[in-house]
Enzyme design. Structure first.
Site, PDB file in Angstrom:
ATOM      1  CB  SER A  72       1.144   0.047  -1.556  1.00  0.00           C
ATOM      2  OG  SER A  72       0.190   0.768  -2.296  1.00  0.00           O
ATOM      3  N   GLY A  74      -0.316  11.055  -0.739  1.00  0.00           N
ATOM      4  CA  GLY A  74      -1.375  10.813   0.240  1.00  0.00           C
ATOM      5  C   GLY A  74      -1.023   9.680   1.190  1.00  0.00           C
ATOM      6  NE  ARG A  86      -5.295  12.549  -2.689  1.00  0.00           N
ATOM      7  CZ  ARG A  86      -4.606  11.439  -2.971  1.00  0.00           C
ATOM      8  NH1 ARG A  86      -3.324  11.528  -3.277  1.00  0.00           N
ATOM      9  NH2 ARG A  86      -5.194  10.274  -2.930  1.00  0.00           N
ATOM     10  CB  SER A 142      -9.425   4.093   2.579  1.00  0.00           C
ATOM     11  OG  SER A 142      -8.124   4.621   2.696  1.00  0.00           O
ATOM     12  CB  SER A 177      -8.622  -1.678   1.223  1.00  0.00           C
ATOM     13  OG  SER A 177      -8.191  -1.909   2.531  1.00  0.00           O
ATOM     14  CG  ASP A 237      -4.192   3.473  -7.226  1.00  0.00           C
ATOM     15  OD1 ASP A 237      -4.951   4.381  -6.844  1.00  0.00           O
ATOM     16  OD2 ASP A 237      -3.349   2.935  -6.480  1.00  0.00           O
ATOM     17  CE  LYS A 277      -8.013   6.722  -4.817  1.00  0.00           C
ATOM     18  NZ  LYS A 277      -7.367   6.172  -3.626  1.00  0.00           N
ATOM     19  NE  ARG A 314      -5.886   9.286 -10.575  1.00  0.00           N
ATOM     20  CZ  ARG A 314      -5.048   8.514  -9.903  1.00  0.00           C
ATOM     21  NH1 ARG A 314      -5.482   7.364  -9.387  1.00  0.00           N
ATOM     22  NH2 ARG A 314      -3.789   8.874  -9.739  1.00  0.00           N
ATOM     23  NE  ARG A 342      -1.931   5.079  -9.487  1.00  0.00           N
ATOM     24  CZ  ARG A 342      -0.824   4.449  -9.114  1.00  0.00           C
ATOM     25  NH1 ARG A 342       0.000   3.957 -10.016  1.00  0.00           N
ATOM     26  NH2 ARG A 342      -0.521   4.311  -7.830  1.00  0.00           N
TER      27      ARG A 342
HETATM   28  C1  S3P Z   1      -2.757   3.103  -1.229  1.00  0.00           C
HETATM   29  C2  S3P Z   1      -4.117   2.966  -1.123  1.00  0.00           C
HETATM   30  C3  S3P Z   1      -5.065   3.512  -2.095  1.00  0.00           C
HETATM   31  C4  S3P Z   1      -4.387   3.858  -3.413  1.00  0.00           C
HETATM   32  C5  S3P Z   1      -3.085   4.580  -3.233  1.00  0.00           C
HETATM   33  C6  S3P Z   1      -2.127   3.764  -2.376  1.00  0.00           C
HETATM   34  C7  S3P Z   1      -1.909   2.567  -0.154  1.00  0.00           C
HETATM   35  O1  S3P Z   1      -5.639   4.670  -1.558  1.00  0.00           O
HETATM   36  O2  S3P Z   1      -5.249   4.634  -4.216  1.00  0.00           O
HETATM   37  O3  S3P Z   1      -2.487   4.838  -4.493  1.00  0.00           O
HETATM   38  O4  S3P Z   1      -0.688   2.440  -0.353  1.00  0.00           O
HETATM   39  O5  S3P Z   1      -2.453   2.231   0.907  1.00  0.00           O
HETATM   40  P1  S3P Z   1      -6.920   4.570  -0.578  1.00  0.00           P
HETATM   41  O6  S3P Z   1      -6.554   3.730   0.548  1.00  0.00           O
HETATM   42  O7  S3P Z   1      -7.201   5.971  -0.135  1.00  0.00           O
HETATM   43  O8  S3P Z   1      -8.005   4.012  -1.457  1.00  0.00           O
END
Ligand code: S3P
Length: 447
Positions: free
Chosen positions: A23, A95, A123, A166, A192, A330, A357, A361, A403
């Site tokens: 991230s 994503g 997605r 999120s 989050s 995750d 995801k 999952r 994962r």
């Molecule tokens: C992430 C946020 C999460 C996580 C992804 C990375 C990020 O997703 O599952 O692997 O870097 O902001 P969500 O914000 O959709 O939950």
């Protein structure tokens, strides 16, 4: 590596450094590109997802050097310096790349298209498209999915109350907020991950002045509980980043759970990010009876870090729900593996997000762990595992989900005989070097 073969055997011993946080690595590329000046980032994760972001930022006219795999030097173009890309931007399977870039690109003075692999195009994207439209963005999606066609324009400030916790949606809105005519406020339903806020704060909250030279009464980025407000009127530039990316706890989770489950193991994972918004798994494992000791606690790249020392333990089932789910979103594939070895029942609820995801999952974890003999029942918003079960090696499929692939490899370390994981090459999307690190700790892995 399309097939990974894992056998149960010797205890895991020794120490390892997992790759940089995914991230944070994405955000370093994007925020470095928007900064005025040169950003130096070490500990960068050269995984498939972050390399997709790197490719997109280069296609937006940003010069990024990579003198070695884990170092990036980003020559920032400034807040108004990105350039129109010549072709659709390829987010590959990431994503985070598609959602965060949608926020940045919505506020540019050029048009762009965000696309990627079929897995990513399945997605949901409405969760970012709708609030961005509320800011005045002109974005079309494809039945709620990518490709996203973005006609860049000046955005408006406003207040957003998110219905899903999120970090990707929150971050997209804050990044779009840099290009808005008034403050953007995001209210989250749960805690989050907060890396965007930490990094932006370091880039903007140093010196703050209104464009007309008057002093502002509040810094540009204000966090009040679960509410974040960005006031772009006070942000005329972002400072470049000089940072070392800490190790990714979402990658550390795999050797960590492996060491818990394989008898007589003891390992140390060095320099892992222990940001509270990411440590839900540690809390859940503690409730199951694990002892993960944090040593050498410090700070790196604006984040708390520690070495995680873990030895094998006998676990009991537990219940996971509410805010903890967001703090370990995750980690559920590998938690499911831990639960197969725990005495009693482990119940996961409030985790419907798992369905959107890299794969669904809930469905894929249940289907693949059952092939190994696990007693696991899908629920609408989670799963229920009954243990302990003696797993038996079999051929399983990662479904192209990094994962899930690594969780199945951990299961292979405690399953009788041999476990073959098909489509294992996607593990490198988030954890390049996974096999080497597990072998270094004593795991019997063959590619
Ligand atoms: C992430 C946020 C999460 C996580 C992804 C990375 C990020 O997703 O599952 O692997 O870097 O902001 P969500 O914000 O959709 O939950």
């Amino acid at each position: 590596m399309s097939r990974l073969v894992v056998r149960s055997g010797a205890p895991l011993r020794g120490q390892a450094r997992v790759p940089g946080d995914k991230s944070i690595s994405h955000r370093a590329l994007m925020l470095g590109a928007l900064a005025d000046g040169v950003s130096h980032v070490t500990g960068f994760l050269p995984g498939g997802d972050c390399m997709a972001t790197l490719g997109c930022m280069r296609a937006l006219g940003v010069c990024i050097e990579q003198p070695d795999e884990t170092t990036v030097v980003i020559y920032g173009n400034g807040l108004r310096g990105l350039q129109r890309p010549d072709a659709p931007l390829d987010c590959v399977r990431s994503g985070t790349t598609m959602r965060l870039l949608a926020g940045i690109l919505a506020g540019q003075d050029f048009d762009s298209v965000l696309s990627g692999d079929p897995q990513l195009l399945r997605r949901p994207m409405r969760r970012v498209v709708e609030p961005l439209r509320a800011m005045g963005a002109d974005i079309s999606d494809t039945d709620g999915h990518g490709p996203l066609v973005i006609h860049g324009r000046k955005l408006h400030g406003g207040e957003h109350t998110l219905t899903v916790a999120s970090a990707q949606v929150k971050s997209a809105l804050l990044l779009a907020g840099l290009f808005a005519d008034a403050p953007t406020t995001v209210r989250q339903p749960g805690p989050s991950r907060d890396h965007t806020e930490r990094m932006l704060k370091a880039q903007v909250n140093g010196k703050w002045q209104m464009a007309n030279g008057e002093s502002a009464t509040q810094p540009p980025l204000v966090i009040d509980g679960l509410t974040v407000t960005l006031n772009p009127a006070i942000v005329d530039r972002l400072e470049p980043l000089k940072m070392v990316v800490p190790g990714d706890i979402s990658s550390a989770a795999f050797p960590l759970v492996a060491a818990l489950l394989v008898p007589d193991s003891e390992i140390a994972l060095l320099g892992v990010n222990t940001n509270w918004t990411r440590t839900g798994l540690l809390d859940v494992l503690a409730a199951m009876g694990a002892q993960v000791v944090l040593t050498n606690e410090g700070e790196q790249g604006g984040e708390p870090v520690a070495d995680l020392v873990v030895r094998s333990a006998s676990l009991s089932g537990t219940e996971v729900g509410g805010d903890t789910v967001v703090r370990m979103i995750d980690e559920f594939p590998v938690l499911a593996v831990a639960a197969t070895q725990a005495r009693g029942t482990t119940v996961v609820r409030d985790a419907r997000e798992l369905r959107v995801k890299e794969t669904d999952r809930i469905a894929t974890v249940v289907a693949e762990l059952r092939k190994l003999g696990a007693q696991i029942e899908p629920q609408d918003d989670g799963f229920i595992v009954t243990g302990p079960t003696r797993l038996r090696g079999a051929t399983v499929d990662s479904h192209g989900d990094h994962r899930l692939g690594m969780a199945l490899a951990v299961a292979g370390l405690v399953a009788e005989g041999e476990t073959a994981i098909e489509n294992a090459e996607r593990i490198a999307d988030s954890f390049p070097g996974f096999v080497g690190i597990m072998q270094g700790l004593g795991g019997d892995f063959t590619v």
